[in-house]
Write a protein that holds these residues in place. Structure first.
Motif, PDB file in Angstrom:
ATOM      1  N   GLN A 127      31.576  33.916  38.048  1.00 29.40           N
ATOM      2  CA  GLN A 127      30.066  33.187  37.587  1.00 29.40           C
ATOM      3  C   GLN A 127      28.791  34.941  38.339  1.00 29.40           C
ATOM      4  OE1 GLN A 127      30.904  29.832  39.342  1.00 29.40           O
ATOM      5  NE2 GLN A 127      31.642  29.483  37.980  1.00 29.40           N
ATOM      6  N   ALA A 128      29.268  35.265  39.669  1.00 30.17           N
ATOM      7  CA  ALA A 128      28.256  35.703  41.232  1.00 30.17           C
ATOM      8  C   ALA A 128      28.508  37.508  40.465  1.00 30.17           C
ATOM      9  CB  ALA A 128      29.783  36.225  41.568  1.00 30.17           C
ATOM     10  N   HIS A 129      29.248  37.730  38.710  1.00 31.98           N
ATOM     11  CA  HIS A 129      29.043  39.514  38.184  1.00 31.98           C
ATOM     12  C   HIS A 129      28.044  38.824  37.154  1.00 31.98           C
ATOM     13  CE1 HIS A 129      30.928  40.038  41.829  1.00 31.98           C
ATOM     14  NE2 HIS A 129      30.402  40.936  42.381  1.00 31.98           N
ATOM     15  N   GLY A 130      28.519  38.118  36.277  1.00 33.75           N
ATOM     16  CA  GLY A 130      28.404  38.120  34.946  1.00 33.75           C
ATOM     17  C   GLY A 130      29.200  38.044  34.044  1.00 33.75           C
ATOM     18  N   TRP A 131      29.467  37.439  32.759  1.00 32.78           N
ATOM     19  CA  TRP A 131      30.008  37.876  32.218  1.00 32.78           C
ATOM     20  C   TRP A 131      30.133  39.328  31.059  1.00 32.78           C
ATOM     21  CZ3 TRP A 131      33.800  34.699  30.843  1.00 32.78           C
ATOM     22  CH2 TRP A 131      34.538  32.893  31.472  1.00 32.78           C
ATOM     23  N   PRO A 132      30.905  40.175  30.543  1.00 35.99           N
ATOM     24  CA  PRO A 132      30.392  41.589  30.096  1.00 35.99           C
ATOM     25  C   PRO A 132      30.985  40.377  28.343  1.00 35.99           C
ATOM     26  CG  PRO A 132      32.740  41.496  31.177  1.00 35.99           C
ATOM     27  CD  PRO A 132      32.170  40.083  31.683  1.00 35.99           C
ATOM     28  N   GLN A 133      29.719  41.410  27.932  1.00 38.04           N
ATOM     29  CA  GLN A 133      30.089  41.431  26.729  1.00 38.04           C
ATOM     30  C   GLN A 133      30.332  42.365  25.404  1.00 38.04           C
ATOM     31  OE1 GLN A 133      29.134  38.221  25.155  1.00 38.04           O
ATOM     32  NE2 GLN A 133      28.768  37.270  27.255  1.00 38.04           N
ATOM     33  N   GLU A 134      30.270  43.411  26.027  1.00 37.06           N
ATOM     34  CA  GLU A 134      30.748  44.779  25.193  1.00 37.06           C
ATOM     35  C   GLU A 134      31.664  45.638  26.007  1.00 37.06           C
ATOM     36  OE1 GLU A 134      29.754  45.908  22.277  1.00 37.06           O
ATOM     37  OE2 GLU A 134      28.128  43.645  21.675  1.00 37.06           O
ATOM     38  N   PRO A 135      31.906  46.620  25.825  1.00 34.70           N
ATOM     39  CA  PRO A 135      32.359  47.618  26.628  1.00 34.70           C
ATOM     40  C   PRO A 135      32.231  48.138  27.490  1.00 34.70           C
ATOM     41  CG  PRO A 135      33.383  47.622  24.215  1.00 34.70           C
ATOM     42  CD  PRO A 135      32.695  46.552  24.162  1.00 34.70           C
ATOM     43  N   SER A 136      30.770  48.787  27.214  1.00 32.77           N
ATOM     44  CA  SER A 136      29.635  48.657  28.803  1.00 32.77           C
ATOM     45  C   SER A 136      29.939  47.985  29.085  1.00 32.77           C
ATOM     46  CB  SER A 136      28.667  49.607  27.035  1.00 32.77           C
ATOM     47  OG  SER A 136      27.792  48.341  27.019  1.00 32.77           O
ATOM     48  N   ASP A 137      29.867  47.140  29.452  1.00 28.73           N
ATOM     49  CA  ASP A 137      29.344  46.034  30.653  1.00 28.73           C
ATOM     50  C   ASP A 137      30.233  46.355  31.672  1.00 28.73           C
ATOM     51  OD1 ASP A 137      26.973  45.289  28.962  1.00 28.73           O
ATOM     52  OD2 ASP A 137      28.089  43.445  28.250  1.00 28.73           O
ATOM     53  N   LEU A 138      31.535  46.637  31.399  1.00 30.62           N
ATOM     54  CA  LEU A 138      32.394  46.687  32.581  1.00 30.62           C
ATOM     55  C   LEU A 138      32.118  47.151  33.537  1.00 30.62           C
ATOM     56  CD1 LEU A 138      35.549  46.700  30.478  1.00 30.62           C
ATOM     57  CD2 LEU A 138      34.749  44.840  31.872  1.00 30.62           C
ATOM     58  N   ARG A 139      31.156  48.767  32.995  1.00 24.78           N
ATOM     59  CA  ARG A 139      30.724  49.655  33.809  1.00 24.78           C
ATOM     60  C   ARG A 139      30.323  49.057  35.417  1.00 24.78           C
ATOM     61  NH1 ARG A 139      30.714  54.613  32.205  1.00 24.78           N
ATOM     62  NH2 ARG A 139      30.806  54.861  29.828  1.00 24.78           N
ATOM     63  N   GLY A 140      29.589  48.165  35.531  1.00 18.94           N
ATOM     64  CA  GLY A 140      29.313  47.320  36.236  1.00 18.94           C
ATOM     65  C   GLY A 140      30.037  46.114  37.354  1.00 18.94           C
ATOM     66  N   HIS A 141      31.069  46.292  36.664  1.00 15.70           N
ATOM     67  CA  HIS A 141      31.760  45.561  37.493  1.00 15.70           C
ATOM     68  C   HIS A 141      32.884  46.354  38.163  1.00 15.70           C
ATOM     69  CE1 HIS A 141      31.141  41.551  35.482  1.00 15.70           C
ATOM     70  NE2 HIS A 141      30.169  42.544  34.656  1.00 15.70           N
ATOM     71  N   ARG A 142      34.315  45.069  38.987  1.00 16.49           N
ATOM     72  CA  ARG A 142      35.267  46.190  39.376  1.00 16.49           C
ATOM     73  C   ARG A 142      36.294  45.625  38.854  1.00 16.49           C
ATOM     74  NH1 ARG A 142      32.884  42.907  44.421  1.00 16.49           N
ATOM     75  NH2 ARG A 142      34.546  41.506  44.581  1.00 16.49           N
ATOM     76  N   GLY A 143      37.403  46.723  38.796  1.00 19.56           N
ATOM     77  CA  GLY A 143      38.614  46.904  38.408  1.00 19.56           C
ATOM     78  C   GLY A 143      39.862  46.312  39.437  1.00 19.56           C
ATOM     79  N   VAL A 144      41.075  45.405  38.730  1.00 15.92           N
ATOM     80  CA  VAL A 144      42.055  45.596  39.244  1.00 15.92           C
ATOM     81  C   VAL A 144      42.857  46.382  38.521  1.00 15.92           C
ATOM     82  CG1 VAL A 144      43.546  43.746  40.478  1.00 15.92           C
ATOM     83  CG2 VAL A 144      40.710  43.175  40.870  1.00 15.92           C
ATOM     84  N   LEU A 145      43.837  47.344  38.753  1.00 15.88           N
ATOM     85  CA  LEU A 145      43.950  48.407  38.012  1.00 15.88           C
ATOM     86  C   LEU A 145      45.740  48.772  38.768  1.00 15.88           C
ATOM     87  CD1 LEU A 145      42.005  51.081  37.617  1.00 15.88           C
ATOM     88  CD2 LEU A 145      41.620  48.099  36.478  1.00 15.88           C
ATOM     89  N   GLU A 169      47.088  37.680  41.152  1.00 14.84           N
ATOM     90  CA  GLU A 169      46.841  36.585  42.021  1.00 14.84           C
ATOM     91  C   GLU A 169      45.835  37.795  43.001  1.00 14.84           C
ATOM     92  OE1 GLU A 169      47.929  34.638  43.421  1.00 14.84           O
ATOM     93  OE2 GLU A 169      50.333  33.760  42.360  1.00 14.84           O
ATOM     94  N   LEU A 170      45.753  39.239  42.661  1.00 15.85           N
ATOM     95  CA  LEU A 170      44.311  39.676  43.043  1.00 15.85           C
ATOM     96  C   LEU A 170      43.121  39.336  42.255  1.00 15.85           C
ATOM     97  CD1 LEU A 170      45.527  42.920  44.093  1.00 15.85           C
ATOM     98  CD2 LEU A 170      44.694  41.841  45.646  1.00 15.85           C
ATOM     99  N   ALA A 171      43.608  39.239  41.617  1.00 13.72           N
ATOM    100  CA  ALA A 171      41.983  38.379  40.144  1.00 13.72           C
ATOM    101  C   ALA A 171      41.653  37.224  40.609  1.00 13.72           C
ATOM    102  CB  ALA A 171      42.313  39.130  38.651  1.00 13.72           C
ATOM    103  N   ALA A 172      42.428  36.498  40.769  1.00 16.77           N
ATOM    104  CA  ALA A 172      43.188  34.901  41.170  1.00 16.77           C
ATOM    105  C   ALA A 172      41.939  34.624  42.521  1.00 16.77           C
ATOM    106  CB  ALA A 172      43.979  34.236  41.135  1.00 16.77           C
ATOM    107  N   ALA A 173      42.312  36.115  43.186  1.00 16.49           N
ATOM    108  CA  ALA A 173      41.382  35.454  44.611  1.00 16.49           C
ATOM    109  C   ALA A 173      40.132  36.298  44.863  1.00 16.49           C
ATOM    110  CB  ALA A 173      42.376  36.225  45.641  1.00 16.49           C
ATOM    111  N   GLY A 174      39.313  36.548  43.366  1.00 17.18           N
ATOM    112  CA  GLY A 174      38.212  37.349  42.899  1.00 17.18           C
ATOM    113  C   GLY A 174      37.850  38.335  43.052  1.00 17.18           C
ATOM    114  N   ALA A 175      39.108  39.348  42.915  1.00 13.27           N
ATOM    115  CA  ALA A 175      38.948  40.690  43.417  1.00 13.27           C
ATOM    116  C   ALA A 175      38.202  42.011  42.535  1.00 13.27           C
ATOM    117  CB  ALA A 175      40.765  41.048  43.692  1.00 13.27           C
ATOM    118  N   GLY A 176      38.201  41.072  41.183  1.00 14.78           N
ATOM    119  CA  GLY A 176      37.653  41.954  40.374  1.00 14.78           C
ATOM    120  C   GLY A 176      38.116  41.322  38.707  1.00 14.78           C
ATOM    121  N   ILE A 177      38.167  42.826  38.032  1.00 12.04           N
ATOM    122  CA  ILE A 177      38.445  41.654  36.280  1.00 12.04           C
ATOM    123  C   ILE A 177      39.930  42.354  36.290  1.00 12.04           C
ATOM    124  CG2 ILE A 177      38.621  42.108  33.539  1.00 12.04           C
ATOM    125  CD1 ILE A 177      35.386  42.286  34.072  1.00 12.04           C
ATOM    126  N   THR A 178      41.209  41.931  36.374  1.00 12.95           N
ATOM    127  CA  THR A 178      42.093  42.758  35.820  1.00 12.95           C
ATOM    128  C   THR A 178      42.638  42.901  34.471  1.00 12.95           C
ATOM    129  OG1 THR A 178      44.265  43.565  36.689  1.00 12.95           O
ATOM    130  CG2 THR A 178      43.803  41.113  36.055  1.00 12.95           C
TER     131      THR A 178
END
Length: 303
Positions: A173-191, A230-239
């Motif tokens: 809700q805060a950062h938006g839903w990616p629709q294309e792989p390129s949209d992920l550049r603007g998100h935080r990854g939990v890797l 657990e990190l992703a569920a706590a809002g850290a980013g996309i995993t």
């Protein structure tokens, strides 16, 4: 002279790298192992092991001999099974290595029913995200993904498990839903950092014949899959999680899938392999384990 006993002492020492470790594996004294190797060398008239105060190493003759005798025990057991009974019940020790998450979430629930079916099996489950060495670590079979495959391992496809890209509802809700792989550049990854090379695993996406690597900047990196969830569920980013880890979080709403059913892009699945060190290692115990796992996996995962 019990030649098989001498050979067994030599092969276990070569596989484990020390006489003491071979003695523990065989349940005899280190002195007995050393004497057996000396007797075998005297019988052959060659030195099999080069010894120093710090280490043992195979001689050239030892390496050639090991390649020829490594599977004598397995071959003898198979021959005995063929002539004594057409239907030998699996029995004895069965040591299985697996990644931590797959072992915890998939293997642990399946193995008790295998032992109930074959009560003479003595199961040992070893969990590690590194690629274990079958011979030196006395492992009979291992469950591996692509990144863990290596030369000298015989791998049979076992499962194709869906991956899920997911994040908490609050994060999306805060950062938006990616629709294309390129949209992920603007998100935080939990890797996930994998121990084979120390680098985060790459995320693949497919749409028909197209393939793309997810260009996701790392916001957090962790070496444990359950902690990633657990990190992703706590809002850290996309995993990215395997379905067996993600599903409980998706069901209770703590995570939501990115590139879900309404997206043309799909995460590449996780290819899982059942591995042994040699084709001749498919004894009754190994075959029982392989068949049991195949039957116990969800039909949609079967390779």
């Amino acid at each position: 002279m019990n030649l098989l006993q001498l050979i067994r002492s030599f092969t276990r020492t070569a596989d484990t790298g020390s006489i003491a470790a071979a003695a523990r594996s065989l349940g005899i004294s280190a002195t007995a192992v050393g004497q057996n190797i000396h007797r075998l060398e005297a019988h052959l008239g060659v030195r099999l092991l080069n010894r120093s105060t710090r280490q043992l190493a195979l001689s050239e003759a030892g390496a050639l001999y090991l390649a020829q005798v490594r599977h004598i025990e397995t071959d003898l057991a198979r021959a005995q099974a063929l002539v004594t009974s057409g239907d030998i019940e699996p029995a004895g020790p069965l040591r299985i290595a697996s990644s931590c998450a797959f072992g915890r979430h998939v293997l642990a629930p399946l193995l008790p029913s295998l032992q109930q079916r074959y009560p003479q099996l003595q199961l040992e489950l070893r969990l590690s995200d590194r690629a274990v060495q079958h011979g030196p670590e006395a492992v009979d079979a291992s469950i591996r993904i692509d990144a863990q495959l290596e030369d000298g391992v015989v791998a049979r496809p076992l499962a194709r498990i869906p991956f899920v890209f997911c994040a908490s509802p609050a994060y999306l809700q805060a950062h938006g839903w990616p629709q294309e792989p390129s949209d992920l550049r603007g998100h935080r990854g939990v890797l996930h950092r994998f121990p084979t090379d120390g680098r985060p695993l790459r995320w693949g996406l497919r749409k028909g014949d197209q393939r793309a690597d997810a260009p996701l900047p790392p916001g957090m990196v962790c070496d444990d899959i359950d902690a990633l969830a657990e990190l992703a569920a706590a809002g850290a980013g996309i995993t990215r999680l395997a379905a067996f880890v993600a599903d409980p979080f998706l069901r209770d709403g703590r995570l939501q899938a990115v590139f879900g059913a309404d997206s043309a892009w799909r995460p590449e699945p996780m290819e899982v392999y059942f591995c042994v060190s040699d084709r001749r290692d498919f004894t009754a115990r190994i075959r029982a384990l392989f068949d049991h796992l195949q039957a116990g996996l969800p039909p949609a995962w079967r390779a």
